[in-house]
Design a protein around this motif. Sequence first.
Motif, PDB file in Angstrom:
ATOM      1  N   TRP H  44       0.830  -1.203   0.000  1.00 46.18           N
ATOM      2  CA  TRP H  44       0.000   0.000   0.000  1.00 46.18           C
ATOM      3  C   TRP H  44       0.865   1.254   0.000  1.00 46.18           C
ATOM      4  O   TRP H  44       1.937   1.296   0.603  1.00 46.18           O
ATOM      5  N   GLN H  45       0.345   2.282  -0.626  1.00 46.30           N
ATOM      6  CA  GLN H  45       0.955   3.603  -0.612  1.00 46.30           C
ATOM      7  C   GLN H  45       0.532   4.321   0.673  1.00 46.30           C
ATOM      8  O   GLN H  45      -0.649   4.313   1.024  1.00 46.30           O
ATOM      9  N   VAL H  46       1.480   4.936   1.390  1.00 48.36           N
ATOM     10  CA  VAL H  46       1.131   5.786   2.525  1.00 48.36           C
ATOM     11  C   VAL H  46       0.761   7.161   1.976  1.00 48.36           C
ATOM     12  O   VAL H  46       1.561   7.795   1.291  1.00 48.36           O
ATOM     13  N   ALA H  52       5.756   3.400   1.776  1.00 49.52           N
ATOM     14  CA  ALA H  52       4.837   2.300   1.533  1.00 49.52           C
ATOM     15  C   ALA H  52       4.803   1.388   2.748  1.00 49.52           C
ATOM     16  O   ALA H  52       5.723   1.378   3.575  1.00 49.52           O
TER      17      ALA H  52
ATOM     18  N   PRO J  83      -3.865   6.723   6.577  1.00 46.71           N
ATOM     19  CA  PRO J  83      -4.640   6.491   5.347  1.00 46.71           C
ATOM     20  C   PRO J  83      -3.771   5.824   4.284  1.00 46.71           C
ATOM     21  O   PRO J  83      -2.615   6.207   4.087  1.00 46.71           O
ATOM     22  N   LEU J  84      -4.345   4.853   3.595  1.00 53.11           N
ATOM     23  CA  LEU J  84      -3.628   4.122   2.547  1.00 53.11           C
ATOM     24  C   LEU J  84      -4.220   4.440   1.176  1.00 53.11           C
ATOM     25  O   LEU J  84      -5.431   4.631   1.039  1.00 53.11           O
ATOM     26  N   ALA J  85      -3.356   4.444   0.168  1.00 51.61           N
ATOM     27  CA  ALA J  85      -3.814   4.608  -1.215  1.00 51.61           C
ATOM     28  C   ALA J  85      -3.277   3.451  -2.042  1.00 51.61           C
ATOM     29  O   ALA J  85      -2.443   2.660  -1.577  1.00 51.61           O
ATOM     30  N   THR J  86      -3.757   3.358  -3.259  1.00 47.32           N
ATOM     31  CA  THR J  86      -3.275   2.323  -4.167  1.00 47.32           C
ATOM     32  C   THR J  86      -1.809   2.594  -4.504  1.00 47.32           C
ATOM     33  O   THR J  86      -1.444   3.713  -4.858  1.00 47.32           O
ATOM     34  N   HIS J  87      -0.980   1.559  -4.405  1.00 49.34           N
ATOM     35  CA  HIS J  87       0.434   1.700  -4.745  1.00 49.34           C
ATOM     36  C   HIS J  87       0.602   1.459  -6.244  1.00 49.34           C
ATOM     37  O   HIS J  87       0.024   0.530  -6.787  1.00 49.34           O
TER      38      HIS J  87
END
Lengths: 95, 95, 95, 95, 95, 95, 95, 95, 95, 95
Positions: H44-46, H52, J83-87
Motif C-alpha cells: 500500500w501507498q502511505v 509504503a 490512510p492508505l492509497a493504491t500503490h
Amino acid sequence: MLFHVRMDVALPHDLDPHRRTELLHAERDRLLELQKMGVWTHLWQVVGQYGAIGILDVPTNDELHAFLSSLPLWEFMRVEVTPLATHSSDQDAQP
Amino acid sequence: MLFHVRMDVALPHDLDPHRRTELLHAERDRLLELQKMGVWTHLWQVVGQYGAIGILDVPTNDELHAFLSSLPLWEFMRVEVTPLATHSSDQDAQP
Amino acid sequence: MLFHVRMDVALPHDLDPHRRTELLHAERDRLLELQKMGVWTHLWQVVGQYGAIGILDVPTNDELHAFLSSLPLWEFMRVEVTPLATHSSDQDAQP
Amino acid sequence: MLFHVRMDVALPHDLDPHRRTELLHAERDRLLELQKMGVWTHLWQVVGQYGAIGILDVPTNDELHAFLSSLPLWEFMRVEVTPLATHSSDQDAQP
Amino acid sequence: MLFHVRMDVALPHDLDPHRRTELLHAERDRLLELQKMGVWTHLWQVVGQYGAIGILDVPTNDELHAFLSSLPLWEFMRVEVTPLATHSSDQDAQP
Amino acid sequence: MLFHVRMDVALPHDLDPHRRTELLHAERDRLLELQKMGVWTHLWQVVGQYGAIGILDVPTNDELHAFLSSLPLWEFMRVEVTPLATHSSDQDAQP
Amino acid sequence: MLFHVRMDVALPHDLDPHRRTELLHAERDRLLELQKMGVWTHLWQVVGQYGAIGILDVPTNDELHAFLSSLPLWEFMRVEVTPLATHSSDQDAQP
Amino acid sequence: MLFHVRMDVALPHDLDPHRRTELLHAERDRLLELQKMGVWTHLWQVVGQYGAIGILDVPTNDELHAFLSSLPLWEFMRVEVTPLATHSSDQDAQP
Amino acid sequence: MLFHVRMDVALPHDLDPHRRTELLHAERDRLLELQKMGVWTHLWQVVGQYGAIGILDVPTNDELHAFLSSLPLWEFMRVEVTPLATHSSDQDAQP
Amino acid sequence: MLFHVRMDVALPHDLDPHRRTELLHAERDRLLELQKMGVWTHLWQVVGQYGAIGILDVPTNDELHAFLSSLPLWEFMRVEVTPLATHSSDQDAQP
C-alpha cells in the motif's frame, strides 16, 4: 488572529462516573458556547483518538489562554498551540 | 471527507536559483488551483516556519494522495496527514 | 502581545565564505534594527549552541511571521514559536 | 548570570483539594517573593499549557538550584534549565 | 561553578583532508590549553562514539560560551550544556 | 574503569511519608559509603531536577550493576549508563 | 566483560565506488579478525536495515573503544554501546 | 510467516535524472516480481508520503532480509520490520 | 531463526509484596525453563536498568509471541523484538 | 477506502479482574463482528507486544472513527491511523 490548537484528552480510568458525565456535558456546552461567540471557528475530531483539532480566532494571547483554560476538561488535556498567519497562496489573500 | 495536512518544506541551499523561483511560482499556482476546485478548503502559514497547515476535502484517499503528490514542491516536503471526522460538539453537527 | 522564539542556526559548511560574512553582518543589523523598533524586546545567546532565545512584542501573528522571515539567516534557521500570556503570579500583573 | 527556565506542572488528579489550594497559594507567594528579591526577573504563562517560562538572575548554579527547589510545587514540576549568555547582537551589549 | 558538557562531532565526509588534520591538531591543542588553565577539569571519551563528556569550571555563563565556541571543531559539534550544583550527598560537601 | 551515570528519581506522590524519609536517609548513607570506598568518584546535582550525574570507577560491569542496584532508591530511579574511555586530549594521558 | 553494540551504517551516496568497495572489504576483514581474536563473540544482521548487532568481550572500556574505532567504516557508523552484566536467571550463572 | 514492513524513500535531489528513472523502473519490476512469487502479499501507498507499507510472507528471517535488500532503492530507503503473529480474534483463526 | 528481544520491566510500586515475590520467582523459573528448552539462547542483564536483552531461537513468529507472552511478568514489561539474520561477516557463515 | 491502524493496549494493573475479563470477551466479539461485516479486512498480532495492526475498509472517516471508538477497549488503547492509497506497483492495480 488565528491559532491552531491540538487537544488530547486523558481521563483517569478511576474517575467517578458521575463526575465524568458532568465534565463531558459541561465540556460540550462550553465548546458550543465558544463557537457561538465566534471564538472557536472550526472544531474537528481526530479519527481514532480521544483528541480534537480546533481553530480559534482571538485578539490576544491572554484571551486565547483564558478561553482554553476555561474548558471543563482543561486539567485532563494536553494542548499544543500553533500561531497561524496568512499564507501567501491563500486565495482569499490575493490582491 | 476532510483531512488535516501539515507540510514542512526544506529546499536544498544549493538549488539552482532559477529552478527555485520556477518551483515557488508553480507551487503557488497549483495551490490556488486546488482551492478554486474546492479541494483545498483552508490554507494557513505556520508562524516562524517554512511550513503550512491545510484542510482538504476529497472523496477518497487515492485522490488525496494524487493531489498532494501533484504539488511542485512535493519532493522537498515532509507531509503528515491526519484524517478528520465530525466532532460531536461541532455546532454545525447539532440535531 | 509577547511571543517566545527559539532559533537554531545551521550554516552549510560549504557556504561561500564571503556570503557567510555578508549574511552574519546583515543578520546582526536586522536584529539591532528590530530591537530599536521595540519589536524584539529580549535576545539571549544559548550557551554552547549556535542558537538564541528571543522575546518579541507584536500586535499580530502576521507581523510576527513577517519579522521572523525577514531575518537574513531565515533559510538556515529552525525556529520554534511559543505564544506567551500574562502569568497570574507576575508581580507586574498584581492588582 | 541569567538562566532560562521552562516549568511544566502536573498535579495528580486525586490530590486532596485542600492541599492543592494551599500549594497553589504558597507557590504564588514564593514566586512573588523571588521576583521582589530580583532573582526572578521575568515570568510568563505558556498559552494553552499548565506551564511557565521564567528568567532568573543568580550568581551561582547552587543558588539557582536552591531557589527552584524551594518552590512549593517543586515535586510536581518538570523543569528544564538553559544557561544564557550575552548575545553579540543584543543592543545593550554594543560598544 | 561547574557545567557538564556533552559534545558530539560530525565532520563532513568531503572535508579537505589537510584542513581536517589541521582542525584535529588545533582542537587537541586548545583542549590541552583549557585543561592547563584549570577551566576544563575533566575530559572523557564516550565509548563507541565520536563524542566526549567534559566538566568545566568557570565563573560565568558568558565565559563558558566563550570557551566552548573557541574550540576549533565548534562549527562541527553539537553541544549540550547541563549546569551542575553541589549534591547534598557529596562527601566533600558534608559539614 | 570509568562509567558515567545519569540518575533521575521519581517518587510516587502517595508514598508513605515515613518510608520516604527512611529511603532518603538510606540513599544518602549508601552514596557516602560508595564514595568512601572509592567506587563513586564524582557526584553532582543536576540543577532544576531531581536528578544526579555520577562517575563510578569499577573493575567490571557486574560490579557496576551490583552497586547501582544496591541504592535504596533504585526502584524509583531511571538510570542511564555510559561507558567512558581515556580521551586522547586528556592532559593526564599525554606521553 | 560483555558489551552489546548496535551499529548503523550510512554511506554517502556520492562516495567514490572504488573507495566504497575497498571499505567494505576492509570492514569484513577486520570483523573476521576481531572474531578470531575472541573479542567479537556474536555478530548478527538486523533484518531490513544496513545495521548489525554485536556482542564484544573485552577487559576494559579503553580496549572496547579502540576495537570499535578501528573498524574501517567507523566514520560512517552510528554506534550505541550497552554494558551487559550477568543475569540472575541465566542458566550458566546458577549455583 | 508474516512480517509488516514500513519503507520510507529519500532520493538525493542531485541524483542523476537518468539513474533515477532507471532505479524507479527497476524498483517497480522487482516489487511486481516479488508479488508474483507470493512473497509480497500486500503493498500500500502511505498517503502524502514517499513511503509504503507491505506485508511479506517468508519462511525465514534470512530470506526476508535477502528480499528487502534486493530492492533497487534499498540504499535510499529506511525500512522498519515488525514481526506479525496470528491474532486471537482473527476470524480465520477461530476453531 | 533468531530474534533479539529487549525487555524493560516496570512493577507498580503499590503491588502487593507477596504477589511481587511470587511473580519474580515464577519469572525466573520460566526463563530457566525456556533456556533449557533451547528456545532462549542468551540472556543478559542491562547494567543500571531493570531490563534485559535476550536472543531467542524459534521456528515461527507465532511461537515467539507465545513464549514471550508466557512470561509471568509479561503484563509489566515493554518488549521490543528485532528479527536477526546471518551477517555476511559472521565467521561461522564463511564458505 | 483503506486505513492502516496500529493499536496499543494498556490495561491498568488494578482493574477489577471481573471487568477485565468482560472487556476482553466483548473486545473479541466486536472484532469478529467487524470482520464479518467486511469492515475489518486484516488483523495481526504484533509479536512481543499487547498490540495489533489492522486494515479497515470504510467509505468515510466518520465511519472509521465510529467503528474504532465502538471497541470495548477503546478507552485503554492508543490508536494511530494511517490512510492508505493504491500503490503504483501493486500487481492488482496494473492496467
